[in-house]
Design an enzyme around this catalytic site. Structure first.
Site, PDB file in Angstrom:
ATOM      1  N   ARG A 194     -13.918  -2.184  -1.248  1.00 12.41           N
ATOM      2  CA  ARG A 194     -12.878  -3.278  -1.181  1.00 12.41           C
ATOM      3  C   ARG A 194     -11.810  -3.323  -2.297  1.00 12.41           C
ATOM      4  O   ARG A 194     -11.254  -4.300  -2.593  1.00 12.41           O
ATOM      5  CB  ARG A 194     -13.476  -4.504  -0.866  1.00 12.41           C
ATOM      6  CG  ARG A 194     -14.244  -4.902   0.440  1.00 12.41           C
ATOM      7  CD  ARG A 194     -14.181  -6.428   0.633  1.00 12.41           C
ATOM      8  NE  ARG A 194     -15.151  -6.520   1.928  1.00 12.41           N
ATOM      9  CZ  ARG A 194     -16.341  -6.560   1.999  1.00 12.41           C
ATOM     10  NH1 ARG A 194     -17.054  -6.463   1.192  1.00 12.41           N
ATOM     11  NH2 ARG A 194     -16.746  -6.582   3.468  1.00 12.41           N
TER      12      ARG A 194
ATOM     13  N   GLU B 130      15.411  12.203  -2.513  1.00 11.88           N
ATOM     14  CA  GLU B 130      15.071  10.772  -2.757  1.00 11.88           C
ATOM     15  C   GLU B 130      15.881  10.144  -3.906  1.00 11.88           C
ATOM     16  O   GLU B 130      16.107   8.863  -3.797  1.00 11.88           O
ATOM     17  CB  GLU B 130      13.446  10.686  -3.193  1.00 11.88           C
ATOM     18  CG  GLU B 130      12.540  10.950  -2.027  1.00 11.88           C
ATOM     19  CD  GLU B 130      12.404   9.932  -0.924  1.00 11.88           C
ATOM     20  OE1 GLU B 130      13.068   8.777  -1.140  1.00 11.88           O
ATOM     21  OE2 GLU B 130      11.839  10.101   0.194  1.00 11.88           O
TER      22      GLU B 130
ATOM     23  N   GLU C 284       7.461  -5.514   1.730  1.00 14.92           N
ATOM     24  CA  GLU C 284       8.508  -4.977   2.781  1.00 14.92           C
ATOM     25  C   GLU C 284       8.598  -5.853   3.700  1.00 14.92           C
ATOM     26  O   GLU C 284       8.672  -5.729   4.858  1.00 14.92           O
ATOM     27  CB  GLU C 284       7.967  -3.633   3.308  1.00 14.92           C
ATOM     28  CG  GLU C 284       9.190  -2.914   3.853  1.00 14.92           C
ATOM     29  CD  GLU C 284       8.993  -1.611   4.238  1.00 14.92           C
ATOM     30  OE1 GLU C 284       9.627  -0.490   3.974  1.00 14.92           O
ATOM     31  OE2 GLU C 284       8.072  -1.424   5.167  1.00 14.92           O
TER      32      GLU C 284
ATOM     33  N   ASN D  15      14.182   2.481   3.021  1.00 18.05           N
ATOM     34  CA  ASN D  15      13.934   3.664   4.178  1.00 18.05           C
ATOM     35  C   ASN D  15      14.958   4.216   4.519  1.00 18.05           C
ATOM     36  O   ASN D  15      14.926   4.826   5.563  1.00 18.05           O
ATOM     37  CB  ASN D  15      13.182   2.422   5.235  1.00 18.05           C
ATOM     38  CG  ASN D  15      11.809   2.045   5.112  1.00 18.05           C
ATOM     39  OD1 ASN D  15      10.978   3.003   4.668  1.00 18.05           O
ATOM     40  ND2 ASN D  15      11.723   0.868   5.638  1.00 18.05           N
TER      41      ASN D  15
ATOM     42  N   HIS E  73      14.752   7.257   6.311  1.00 22.35           N
ATOM     43  CA  HIS E  73      13.507   7.694   6.741  1.00 22.35           C
ATOM     44  C   HIS E  73      13.044   7.320   8.194  1.00 22.35           C
ATOM     45  O   HIS E  73      12.036   8.059   8.632  1.00 22.35           O
ATOM     46  CB  HIS E  73      12.513   6.838   5.884  1.00 22.35           C
ATOM     47  CG  HIS E  73      12.280   7.364   4.792  1.00 22.35           C
ATOM     48  ND1 HIS E  73      13.506   7.236   3.548  1.00 22.35           N
ATOM     49  CD2 HIS E  73      11.308   7.779   3.744  1.00 22.35           C
ATOM     50  CE1 HIS E  73      13.107   7.818   2.396  1.00 22.35           C
ATOM     51  NE2 HIS E  73      11.798   8.122   2.451  1.00 22.35           N
TER      52      HIS E  73
END
Length: 428
Positions: free
Chosen positions: A208, A272, A318, A326, A329
């Site tokens: 976890r 980018e 987001e 984005n 993207h």
């Protein structure tokens, strides 16, 4: 009842003031310890000392509060170690650090030439570590990290998007289990975006969640996926369909490693950076246009990352403004899924599609100057089918990022028919 509430709050306010004064005293002592350790070349972390402190201090509170107090102490120790590292950087004249502010998940990004040979200053060395890399990463970078760790194993995957699968993720988790990794141990990614994504995803889910450190060795990963906490694997050819948000404990960026990149890999990273500039920093876009043959990459990387860090700080998961990252993207990922083009090349094509008519030529000219494609042959039906499966699709429309003027952006829904028209700009 209201009087009791007010009284309790006043009590807490008074105690908080006392704790603040004690915190000042404690951190002064921590500074003395940092100075002594730095002068004598001692490690900041001391696992045996921490364990004894936790054991002794747990006896100072009632049994029903010991678990909570242990959590409180863990935070105090983490803050103390971070403060010692900060003081050491100042003592060494190291101004490389950039802070990503996310409350309890905050971390530093360290950017400096040659820093890959000093990872022990930022990553614990007394824990069991799994270094995840790929077979395209120069051995010298992995070895530089490995030799600073006291108990580390290297796990190597094949390079490229083909490794970003659930099977690879399971293989990493099985390696962690077979070697007896606990929640106190760490995962270190050394490589590009695929390595960072898949190692981070494994770290986020094993037991976890265990600590994750990221050392990106490609320009694309350095300026994009290395910060922000997105981790994922692909599913049935659709990118990043299974994943989590898991922030690294720190990121180490060494611009000097970029010398081993191919021209194609370097260009993908520039895509980018141009994305960040186009949406959020017209001055950075201008700088790349005028100086693309002679850029100060350390400064450029820092500037691009600061844009992303500021956005992530506002919108970590987001839900709103982070969608600006984005740009290029939505269509870029779809193109990537059905071609052999690299991620950065597909993002570049996607940006051309999502530009306003008034700046499309300017965008194409800059992308060409840094070595990126501005068109390619596409099977439109396949690309649009991938678009329909985008994670952001809602009611037949997809939230997309548009840039009509350099340095600004617009987020709005678009249907597939509009995106088909925009794709035609790059077809052929």
């Amino acid at each position: 009842m209201k009087d009791k509430l007010i009284e309790a709050r006043e009590t807490i306010t008074g105690i908080d003031a006392q704790m603040a004064a004690l915190f000042e005293k404690r951190m002064a002592a921590v500074a003395d310890i940092a100075g002594y350790k730095h002068a004598n070349g001692l490690q900041i972390t001391d696992a045996a000392r921490e364990a004894q402190m936790f054991a002794d201090n747990s006896l100072l509170v009632s049994e029903d509060l010991r678990g909570y107090y242990g959590t409180f102490l863990r935070g105090v120790v983490d803050v103390s170690c971070a403060y010692q590292r900060s003081l050491n950087r100042i003592a060494d004249g190291d101004d490389s650090a950039m802070y990503v502010e996310l409350g309890p998940r905050s971390y530093y990004v360290h950017i400096a030439d040659g820093i890959i040979d000093r990872t022990d200053e930022y990553i614990p060395t007394d824990k069991k570590a799994l270094i995840v890399t790929d077979d395209g990463v120069p051995c010298e970078y992995v070895d530089a990290v490995l030799k600073k760790q006291s108990n580390a194993t290297v796990f190597t995957v094949p390079h490229g998007e083909k490794s970003k699968t659930y099977a690879t993720y399971l293989a990493i988790c099985r390696e962690l289990s077979a070697r007896g990794f606990s929640r106190d141990d760490i995962v270190i990614a050394v490589g590009g975006g695929v390595v960072g994504d898949i190692a981070g995803f494994a770290a986020s889910t094993y037991m976890r969640g265990i600590s994750f450190y990221n050392i990106p060795t490609t320009l694309l990963a350095q300026v994009d996926s290395s910060i922000g906490g997105k981790t994922a694997v692909d599913l049935d050819g659709i990118k990043n369909m299974i994943g989590s948000f898991w922030q690294p404990k720190c990121v180490i960026i060494d611009p000097s490693v970029l010398k081993t990149l191919t021209a194609r890999q370097y260009a993908c990273g520039m895509a980018e950076i141009i994305k960040m500039a186009a949406t959020s920093d017209a001055g950075l876009f201008d700088t790349i246009e005028t100086e693309h043959g002679n850029l100060d990459m350390t400064a450029i990387i820092r500037r691009a990352l600061q844009i992303k860090a500021d956005i992530v700080r506002i919108d970590e998961r987001e839900s709103g403004v982070r969608m600006v990252l984005n740009f290029g993207h939505t269509l870029g990922h779809a193109i990537e899924s059905v071609t052999t083009l690299e991620h950065g090349e597909c993002v570049a094509l996607g940006m051309i599609c999502m530009c306003g008519d008034g700046i499309a030529d300017r965008m194409k000219k800059l992308l060409t100057a840094v070595g990126l494609k501005t068109s390619t042959y596409l099977d439109m039906s396949k690309v649009l089918d991938k678009v329909r499966h985008d994670k952001k699709a809602r009611g037949g429309k997809i939230n997309c990022v548009f840039v009509n003027e350099i340095g600004s952006n617009e987020i709005r829904p678009a249907d597939v028919s509009e995106l088909a028209v925009r794709l035609a700009r790059i077809d052929g």
